[in-house]
Write a protein that holds these residues in place. Sequence first.
Motif, short mmCIF file in Angstrom:
data_model
loop_
_atom_site.label_atom_id
_atom_site.label_comp_id
_atom_site.label_asym_id
_atom_site.label_seq_id
_atom_site.Cartn_x
_atom_site.Cartn_y
_atom_site.Cartn_z
N LEU A 83 33.43 -63.19 72.27
CA LEU A 83 33.92 -63.27 73.63
C LEU A 83 34.67 -62.01 74.03
O LEU A 83 34.65 -61.60 75.20
N GLU A 84 35.32 -61.39 73.07
CA GLU A 84 36.11 -60.18 73.34
C GLU A 84 35.24 -58.93 73.41
O GLU A 84 35.35 -58.13 74.34
N ASN A 85 34.40 -58.74 72.40
CA ASN A 85 33.56 -57.54 72.33
C ASN A 85 32.33 -57.86 71.47
O ASN A 85 32.32 -57.57 70.28
N PRO A 86 31.31 -58.48 72.07
CA PRO A 86 30.16 -58.94 71.28
C PRO A 86 29.43 -57.81 70.55
O PRO A 86 29.06 -57.96 69.39
N VAL A 87 29.23 -56.70 71.22
CA VAL A 87 28.53 -55.58 70.59
C VAL A 87 29.35 -55.03 69.43
O VAL A 87 28.82 -54.75 68.34
N GLY A 88 30.65 -54.91 69.64
CA GLY A 88 31.53 -54.40 68.59
C GLY A 88 31.55 -55.31 67.36
O GLY A 88 31.51 -54.83 66.22
N TYR A 89 31.56 -56.63 67.61
CA TYR A 89 31.58 -57.57 66.48
C TYR A 89 30.30 -57.49 65.67
O TYR A 89 30.32 -57.38 64.44
N ILE A 90 29.16 -57.53 66.35
CA ILE A 90 27.87 -57.50 65.64
C ILE A 90 27.69 -56.18 64.93
O ILE A 90 27.24 -56.13 63.77
N LYS A 91 28.05 -55.08 65.58
CA LYS A 91 27.89 -53.76 64.99
C LYS A 91 28.75 -53.59 63.75
O LYS A 91 28.30 -53.06 62.72
N MET A 92 29.98 -54.08 63.79
CA MET A 92 30.91 -53.86 62.67
C MET A 92 30.66 -54.82 61.52
O MET A 92 30.74 -54.43 60.35
#
Length: 393
Positions: free
Chosen positions: A232-241
């Motif tokens: 919810l906060e940063n979907p791309v950032g979560y998946i990427k990291m």
Amino acid sequence: MLPKMIQKSINLVQKMLFEPSEMLKVGFLCLLAESFINILIVEKVRYTEIDWKAYMDEVEGFINGTYDYTQLKGDTGPLVYPAGFVYVFTGLYYITNQGANIKLAQYLFGFIYLIFYGLVVIILKKTEAVPPFILLFFTFASYRVHSIFALRLFNDPVAMLFLYTAVYLFINKKWLIGCVVFSFAVSIKMNIMLFSPGLLFILLVEEGFIKTVGYISVCGILQLVLGLPFLLENPVGYIKMSFDLGRQFFFKWTVNYRFLPESIFLSRYFHVCLLAIHVGLLIAICFLRWRKLAKPLDPKSILLILFSSNFIGIACARSLHYQFYIWYYHTLPALFFSTKLPVPLLMLMLGCVELCWNTYPSTILSSSLLQLCHVVGVVALLMPPRTEKRKLS
């Protein structure tokens, strides 16, 4: 009278060491020994800080309200594990006084090791994959494995604890709850995915396509639920990291490719070649071994499919670090004993693998020997399996 007593004692020892029916008895004795060994390690061997402080810094950011995964960092770099890691180590953060009580953390990991070891014993008893004397090898022959738990406090053992829980459920054909636990293990560390090709094959054979899609959906939904605050906060950032499959490893830490020039080790072409070999070997073992197993699959067949899937992934890994040893250490005897390798050779291979993982820093010789053992192991697994029972005593 005395010779008869001696002979009875010898017979008893032989039975305890070589008869699978004695696995739980030997396992209980080894667990007692493990309890004392872990206490001695915690009390007498110096703790080495590697990642624990970084773990605590990362979850502290989460506790303080940071849900953007790109902003969660420790002193060794950014957080690169999925959300389950954050929740588990948040619990450890609170239990250990914000991570400051290292001794308590060591004892907790020692306790995790005992549960882990007990699960391995129960699984090996259920499948009768190895003789009981292998437990002595587990208990007394591996300094590295003990240090990964009680001296290093890595997240790998926690992930593998949930993995072995899932394996126990799978060999008992508890597919739904097994998939839930398996998915949670993946959420702690991504290496668990190396078991997934084997699990996919098992589910398709045992449950069919439609139910398999359902089980995969359950695994995916759990990942979404666990990662929801961060998505919810940063979907791309979560998946990427947290699911970065292209992450680069440092040459200085490699255990398995020290014999290569660093330029080749870092080459993307080399990584693509390893991936192609990995896929090719999975296809090969599927057709040469897995498809030929009797249906429905028995517990031993399920175990060997899961373990061989993981072993092939490790053999083709771009790099292995010292804590990764726990990814397959307890699976090796079951795999090697399922092949036609003679007992002296497979025991030599287990010893060589142990020696290589205990060589620090790794050398050209140690990494070459380790990869040679991997190659021999993979080739043996691709060959027709042993059908007759081994005569060990």
